[in-house]
Write an enzyme that holds these catalytic residues in place. Structure first.
Site, PDB file in Angstrom:
ATOM      1  N   ASP A   1     -23.528  -0.009   2.427  1.00 57.43           N
ATOM      2  CA  ASP A   1     -23.655   1.434   2.259  1.00 57.43           C
ATOM      3  C   ASP A   1     -23.637   2.006   3.666  1.00 57.43           C
ATOM      4  O   ASP A   1     -24.582   1.795   4.451  1.00 57.43           O
ATOM      5  CB  ASP A   1     -24.970   1.768   1.550  1.00 57.43           C
TER       6      ASP A   1
ATOM      7  N   ASN B   1     -12.834   3.451   5.873  1.00 56.80           N
ATOM      8  CA  ASN B   1     -12.217   4.161   4.756  1.00 56.80           C
ATOM      9  C   ASN B   1     -13.220   4.908   3.888  1.00 56.80           C
ATOM     10  O   ASN B   1     -12.863   5.889   3.238  1.00 56.80           O
ATOM     11  CB  ASN B   1     -11.445   3.162   3.884  1.00 56.80           C
TER      12      ASN B   1
ATOM     13  N   SER C   1      -7.031  12.475   7.318  1.00 51.30           N
ATOM     14  CA  SER C   1      -6.305  13.336   6.378  1.00 51.30           C
ATOM     15  C   SER C   1      -5.643  14.467   7.144  1.00 51.30           C
ATOM     16  O   SER C   1      -6.217  14.995   8.111  1.00 51.30           O
ATOM     17  CB  SER C   1      -7.270  13.915   5.343  1.00 51.30           C
TER      18      SER C   1
ATOM     19  N   TYR D   1     -15.260  18.652   3.561  1.00 49.06           N
ATOM     20  CA  TYR D   1     -14.398  17.472   3.701  1.00 49.06           C
ATOM     21  C   TYR D   1     -13.434  17.639   4.868  1.00 49.06           C
ATOM     22  O   TYR D   1     -13.269  16.746   5.693  1.00 49.06           O
ATOM     23  CB  TYR D   1     -13.623  17.243   2.408  1.00 49.06           C
TER      24      TYR D   1
ATOM     25  N   LYS E   1     -13.129  15.428   8.366  1.00 50.70           N
ATOM     26  CA  LYS E   1     -11.950  14.675   8.813  1.00 50.70           C
ATOM     27  C   LYS E   1     -11.485  15.123  10.196  1.00 50.70           C
ATOM     28  O   LYS E   1     -10.950  14.321  10.963  1.00 50.70           O
ATOM     29  CB  LYS E   1     -10.824  14.807   7.785  1.00 50.70           C
TER      30      LYS E   1
ATOM     31  N   THR F   1      -5.912   9.452  -7.021  1.00 54.16           N
ATOM     32  CA  THR F   1      -7.021   8.523  -7.218  1.00 54.16           C
ATOM     33  C   THR F   1      -8.135   9.233  -7.965  1.00 54.16           C
ATOM     34  O   THR F   1      -8.028  10.420  -8.299  1.00 54.16           O
ATOM     35  CB  THR F   1      -7.564   8.036  -5.864  1.00 54.16           C
TER      36      THR F   1
END
Length: 248
Positions: free
Chosen positions: A66, A93, A142, A165, A169, A200
């Site tokens: 984790d 990742n 990304s 998010y 990134k 996904t």
């Protein structure tokens, strides 16, 4: 003469892009991929799925980690040290996303996984990477984290959505650049890999992503895997995506 396997650890690899990257590697080359997974049962299931693939050239195992918990991260590094004595390639990742309006709590959670988790894992495994002749460090990024794209109203990545998010990134991109500057004299190769928008379960609704023109998960795994394999080493220190180098 037996060719030694390259040892790769991919965090957050029991599903999605991490899993597809692992699949690409063991199907195309002599890699042993360690799937990092928070859930031990899911990690074991994912390894079984990889082992059932026909005509694989590599192997796989799993490790519980984790990235937000220092005890798990340090224990994972100790386990790899005990079993293998080194690590050739680390792929940061593991990541989470939120589609809700921005909030303090959500921002903290996303930064903890996507940014602090990547730094924590990298620091824990640096000495093992130093023992390798490969010394490859990959950050999964990304194009949505590109400030150049975010500030350009004509860019396909111009949007007010996904604040936490996208910010995370952008921070990952800086983290990658800083590690390249810090480690280049030691022979490290540090790169960012952009899998692109893929259908996904990352957002919980892969079908809606397909309707938006998302690529299949295997395509994203391929885009990360070619960076892992060294096929984009002409652009070390940059983020590589399907369209080439992503602007910062």
């Amino acid at each position: 003469m037996t060719v030694e396997q390259k040892l790769v650890l991919i965090t957050g690899a029991n599903q999605g892009i991490g899993f597809e990257t692992a699949k690409n590697l063991i199907c195309s080359g002599n890699y042993h991929v360690i799937l990092g997974s928070r859930d031990s049962a899911k990690g074991a299931e994912s390894v079984k799925a990889l082992e059932s693939l026909p005509d694989t050239r590599g192997t796989a195992s799993w490790i519980q980690i984790d990235v937000t918990d220092d005890k798990f991260v340090d224990a994972a590094a100790a386990q790899v040290a005990s079993q293998y004595g080194k690590l050739d390639i680390l792929v940061n990742n593991a990541g989470i996303v939120s589609l809700a309006p921005p909030s303090r709590e959500t921002f903290r959670k996303i930064l903890d996984v996507n940014v602090v988790g990547a730094l924590s894992t990298t620091e824990a495994f640096l000495d093992l990477l130093r023992k390798s002749s490969e010394k490859r460090l990959v950050f999964v990024s990304s194009s949505t984290g590109s400030i150049t794209h975010a500030a350009n109203s004509s860019s396909p990545y111009y949007s007010s959505l996904g604040t936490e998010y996208r910010t995370s990134k952008a921070a990952v991109n800086m983290l990658m650049v800083m590690y390249q500057a810090r480690l280049k004299d030691e022979g490290f190769k540090v790169l960012g890999a952009d899998p692109g928008l893929c259908a996904t379960n990352f957002t919980g609704d892969p079908e809606s992503l397909r309707k938006r023109g998302a690529a299949e998960p295997g395509d994203g795994g391929h885009r990360v895997a070619i960076v892992v394999k060294g096929e984009k080493d002409a652009d070390i220190g940059r983020v590589l995506g399907d369209y080439g180098v992503s602007p910062f």
